[in-house]
Design a protein around this motif. Sequence first.
Motif, PDB file in Angstrom:
ATOM      1  N   SER A 154       1.397  -1.960   6.711  1.00  0.00           N
ATOM      2  CA  SER A 154       2.521  -1.067   6.448  1.00  0.00           C
ATOM      3  C   SER A 154       2.891  -0.285   7.709  1.00  0.00           C
ATOM      4  O   SER A 154       4.068  -0.032   7.964  1.00  0.00           O
ATOM      5  CB  SER A 154       2.195  -0.110   5.304  1.00  0.00           C
ATOM      6  OG  SER A 154       1.990  -0.869   4.121  1.00  0.00           O
ATOM      7  N   THR A 200      -0.373  -0.161  -0.726  1.00  0.00           N
ATOM      8  CA  THR A 200       0.843  -0.954  -0.951  1.00  0.00           C
ATOM      9  C   THR A 200       0.608  -1.877  -2.141  1.00  0.00           C
ATOM     10  O   THR A 200      -0.318  -2.680  -2.138  1.00  0.00           O
ATOM     11  CB  THR A 200       1.186  -1.785   0.300  1.00  0.00           C
ATOM     12  OG1 THR A 200       1.240  -0.913   1.420  1.00  0.00           O
ATOM     13  CG2 THR A 200       2.523  -2.484   0.139  1.00  0.00           C
ATOM     14  N   ASP A 258       6.352  -6.695   3.962  1.00  0.00           N
ATOM     15  CA  ASP A 258       5.032  -6.058   3.914  1.00  0.00           C
ATOM     16  C   ASP A 258       4.436  -6.384   2.549  1.00  0.00           C
ATOM     17  O   ASP A 258       5.123  -6.320   1.535  1.00  0.00           O
ATOM     18  CB  ASP A 258       5.194  -4.540   4.083  1.00  0.00           C
ATOM     19  CG  ASP A 258       3.855  -3.815   4.030  1.00  0.00           C
ATOM     20  OD1 ASP A 258       2.824  -4.452   4.301  1.00  0.00           O
ATOM     21  OD2 ASP A 258       3.855  -2.612   3.714  1.00  0.00           O
TER      22      ASP A 258
HETATM   23 MG   LIG Z   1       0.123  -1.233   3.089  1.00  0.00          MG
END
Ligand SMILES: [Mg+2]
Length: 496
Positions: free
Chosen positions: A272, A293, A312
Amino acid sequence: MNKDAHSILSCDEACAQPSSAVYALVHEQRGKHTTKSQLERRRAYTEDTIVAPATAQGRGGIGVVRVSGPICAAIAKAIAGVLPRERLATVRPFYDSNQNLIDKGLVVYFKAPHSFTGEDVLEFHLHGSPVLLDLMIQAILHLGARLARPGEFSERAFYNEKIDLAQAEAIADLIAAGSATAARSALKSLEGEFSRLINALVDKVVHLRMYVEAAIDFPDEEIDFIADKKVADMLEDIAAELEAISQQAEKGVLLQEGITIALAGKPNAGKSSLLNYLSGKDSAIVTPIPGTTRDILQEYIQIEGVPLHIIDTAGIRDSDDIVEQEGIRRALLALDKAQQILWLIDGEQETLDDDISAYLKTIPLDQKYHDRITLIYNKIDLSTQTARSKQQDGHTILYLSIKTGQGLDLLQQHLKSILNLNDNEASFIARRRHLAALAAAKEALTKAKEALHARLAGELLAEDLKEMQNNLSEITGQFTADELLGKIFSEFCIGK
Ligand SMILES: [Mg+2]
Ligand SMILES: Nc1nc2c(ncn2[C@@H]2O[C@H](COP(=O)(O)OP(=O)(O)O)[C@@H](O)[C@H]2O)c(=O)[nH]1
């Protein structure tokens, strides 16, 4: 022996022996867009007049309404009260059929065939209000025109041989261009650069076909063109040119579509952080907590005009958390779509020795992804490594720190090399459709070479060459099925 074949090639079609194949070939080459339904379509065009707004929806300084077809002159007289001199911007009041003033503006008249579509064309430049444009279009419809279909102006330009298909597509690509580089390349295609290369290649194929067909037509002359090195040389020459065009076209498609790069790795490796660095903003939440995430995040950036979609993903590991499991499932799906994968390694936690193949076996990714992986050894500020780029076992490994910025210049360079941007030559724009046609042409060429090599009958070689010619001609639209043409133009927007 081959003299006879040459002499036929050099003589004009009118004096050729009535050798049907050669004659048909020359004839076919001269007549463009001659299928029956295409001719019918052209006839239909000459009967109706189309109208559409040519400027974007919304308010602006001016708005343009464009008209094309046979009743343009009558429309100009009815609305502007005069038929303006050709190509001369003329200020006039515009009235509807009830003599209500619509607006005052410019009218420009382009007389066929000297217009974009090749037909009579009118442009009305009004104040840029959607209401005024609408009133103007209503008035023109009232006079007997109909609304244009999406892409119909370009389609008419194509059928009237003002532009070929690749050029028509370039208009849409130019308007849609997302960067200066893409726009420049689309303009090159529109100017006919791509088409010229294709046409030159088609000419070579036709030349070879004629040579082969002539030889077939005169078996008594014992023309042994198969043993004749000339045919093999010509095939080689065509192959080299086809390869060069294909490479440029691939670059052109890249400019248009860009590539997708996925960031993957274990939780906490810095994926990220890398997305935020590349996109130049805080799109992704970065925390020291592994598993932050959960969902796929996507950012769109450009490197030297080439679009890059960066994804991502959730860190890939075994997890009991069902939200995280779903994130991992989505991550794996995203990896499948990505052309390149940057696999991040947490330098604080892991070491990496020279046996990259062994390392790749330990990561939870299918073998099929290995070819697209670049390893990013992150957090060198917390390890003993220095910033560098290394090639090992066919993979690139970049040692860097997203936090301190060490080695990030190497990453930029690497991304450029992935995009093949190292030679700065702007290409023409191209589409997947063109790549498919070039690939089919390559296949036909391979068959032709095989036929020659296996000393098969000349007819087979001639047939393969014909197929190749057709494949190439699909690009410029000289040999393109009506359904496909319809589909291509329908993807344009109205007024183009
Ligand atoms: Mg992440
Ligand atoms: N020291 C150091 N920390 C980093 C570096 N890159 C990322 N981090 C930290 O590592 C943690 C995890 O980063 P994050 O980007 O969320 O990793 P992700 O789980 O792979 O998305 C955060 O606390 C980051 O600040 C680096 O190069 N050096």
